[in-house]
Scaffold this active site. Structure first.
Site, PDB file in Angstrom:
ATOM      1  N   ASP B  92       5.778   7.881  -1.299  1.00  0.00           N
ATOM      2  CA  ASP B  92       6.065   6.611  -0.096  1.00  0.00           C
ATOM      3  C   ASP B  92       7.683   7.414  -0.826  1.00  0.00           C
ATOM      4  O   ASP B  92       8.179   8.316  -1.278  1.00  0.00           O
ATOM      5  CB  ASP B  92       6.171   5.149  -0.732  1.00  0.00           C
ATOM      6  N   ASP B 271      -3.831   3.440   2.890  1.00  0.00           N
ATOM      7  CA  ASP B 271      -3.452   3.112   1.402  1.00  0.00           C
ATOM      8  C   ASP B 271      -3.924   1.933   0.488  1.00  0.00           C
ATOM      9  O   ASP B 271      -3.203   1.359   1.010  1.00  0.00           O
ATOM     10  CB  ASP B 271      -2.043   3.764   0.852  1.00  0.00           C
TER      11      ASP B 271
END
Lengths: 376, 376
Positions: B92, B271
């Site tokens: 991320d 996720d």
């Protein structure tokens, strides 16, 4: 339980042999990983068997008694089934934890009153009840209830304590002989020599213990803060008195160097939290020396954890990676360090046995102790 | 990076396919275990590969930037080498952690100023620097820096935030296109749709993102506390706009039921910390429903953890044993629960794919959601 000595070292008191239990054979000298609450912390049972190659583990009666409780373990069919470990288990009597962990303890002739360190609840262990509990846990080797004196300990206190431990031992043996194994397989019972760092007390205690002719004998109350020379001195005196033909168990010892020195005096069994507890804190034992992985020097060391290591973690992870995990308090750090250290300890025991069989133990020991005790 | 849709479900928006990266193929829909600081907590990399059968994992840029630091990972040859994981990694951008973890954050046009949650040290992330950082981490899939709004969020704040995220995206893409992979293999870059729970904002953001024609697209800012119906409503609006031919990634979602519903809308990647974090706290997901292992009802349940489970832990440990470990806060409890939950999640994704291929996804989903959401 059977014990066979297969080779006596000529230059030292070391011997190699095997203990045969109903849950399998244990080659000696052996190291016993500590599985406090029914788990060797951070290690799966299959890793313990296949990677560490542990052949016996230790359970703590005090911890298991408090959590999950003896009834749960009894209902499950014993500790082996509860935790799914089919090799031998030794349990202590809880004495050490009562004196090191429990609160508000009161020692009486009949046993020890104490409060749980978890919730303060009140409990009582007697020389008899700790036999009953260990029967239900289903240990292959059970230990007598003893008082473990702290260091330093006044002579009179040490003498009184040793005498109380002796009287407790008599009661424990009586209960042991009156009862039968709970799950069918054999359960041995080991007495414990006490006496702090006083030669005459150790001699008296060891002679009393030796005369009982039990299946194995233990030395307790050492590695509690006394100088290492005192520990070796006491161990040597006691091993000189305990029967040659029975396994000798030095409780709570120790560093790799301690183990080598004590094996040379004829100790056959060791247990200690050092490889697990110190591992979780970043201390790694290797054939080349000791690593404090938190040290800055490992920050960018991308070499494998231990090129001579026997565990998969030694080749799959780098020093820098483990350092990062331990510094960040990641669970995987504890898993890797514990597995590495236990594999090293069990590898070291195998080396000791091999050197005894080869007749080169004494010379190898001198070289090895220097190496494994150095700081990398 | 290549993406192929191999089967489009007729009754729903679900599709099965595969993403091909330089580190291997990923069958979709896929669940991505969260490996925050370069480790999926309590799981060895070889377990992740062989037991969980994870095909891609996530690393958090924010955490890795603070510890061990990007330089260390760069020197080691990238995150794959640092942690010894040779399959795909997605990172991320750090945006979410800046808004959920960091202290004293200040948002400016040029980026985000924040203090480390570990030691208070001051840092700055820009749309450009997070590309540079993820290049050095060596992620197969990198994410654009976004602002993740909390829930509830005022309309004007959500609009301003979405617009800022949009301008940051432009800067991020520019940097992405000006730079090349650090380690030779391809690195994709995904933009993130924001807009809180406002239909018009989500539509504007999704249209802007769709027009960029990047290799995949993500939906952020959901599963942050909004009602689940709102989450599904936003997901459905956005998936209707994002290109069909590119993988769609719903960030931070979710429960097994959330995943089934969202897969039905055409989401390909998920996720979430639920299987790992909730697992460590004793919540187990199974095909028959959810177990809170701390519940007293499991205290003497010596049946295996999950008779339908795919992991070795499911057969080797009992419910009563895991309960004991979790209640006692033993590390092995976290290891067992995490491995079980991740194996269940990855098994569920495989089931989703199988049902899509068989053409029975829609019917199976209705039955399955009820079962897996029930409390055992």
């Amino acid at each position: 339980m059977k014990f066979e000595i297969l080779k006596q070292d000529k230059a030292t008191g070391a011997r190699a042999g095997r203990i045969i239990t109903d849950h399998g054979e244990i080659e000696t000298p052996i190291f016993i990983p500590v599985g406090t609450a029914g788990t060797v912390k951070a290690v799966h049972q299959k890793e313990l068997e296949n990677d560490v190659k542990a052949r016996i583990i230790l359970g703590n009666t005090y911890h298991l008694f408090l959590r999950p409780g003896i009834d749960i373990i009894y209902k499950s069919g014993g500790l082996h089934k509860f935790m799914n470990w089919n090799k031998p288990i030794i349990t202590d009597s809880g004495g050490y934890q009562i004196f090191s962990l429990a609160g508000n303890r009161k020692l009486k002739e009949e046993g020890a009153y104490f409060n749980s360190h978890i919730d303060g609840s009140k409990h009582f262990f007697s020389p008899e009840s700790t036999v009953d509990i260990q029967r239900k846990l289903g240990a292959d080797i059970m230990m007598a209830l003893d008082e473990c004196t702290p260091y330093p300990c006044d002579y009179n206190d040490a003498r009184d304590s040793m005498e109380l431990t002796g009287r407790w031992l008599g009661k424990g043996i009586k209960r042991y002989k009156e009862t039968v194994p709970v799950y069918g397989y054999d359960q041995a019972f080991f007495p414990i020599v006490q006496g702090s760092v006083y030669r005459d007390l150790r001699i008296r205690s060891a002679e009393a213990v030796a005369s009982l002719d039990l299946e194995g004998n233990a030395i307790g109350g050492l590695s509690v803060g006394e100088p290492v020379d005192k520990m070796y001195e006491m161990t040597e005196i006691v091993t000189g008195i305990l029967p040659v033909s029975k396994p000798r168990y030095l409780m709570g010892v120790g560093t790799p160097a301690n183990i080598l020195e004590s094996a040379a005096m004829g100790i056959d069994m060791f247990d200690c939290v050092i490889p697990t507890r110190n591992g979780r804190n970043g201390m790694l034992f290797t054939a080349e020396g000791i690593i404090n992985i938190k040290n800055l020097k490992w920050k960018s060391d991308f070499s494998v954890l231990d090129e001579n290591g026997t565990s998969f973690v030694d080749k799959q992870y780098s020093k820098a990676y483990l350092r990062h995990l331990i510094v960040s308090q990641e669970i995987l750090g504890a898993q890797i360090a514990t597995l590495h250290n236990l594999c090293f300890y069990l590898w070291l025991m195998k080396e000791i046995r091999n050197k005894i069989y080869e007749g080169s133990f004494s010379r190898w020991k001198s070289i090895t102790i220097k190496k494994i005790s150095s700081r990398l």
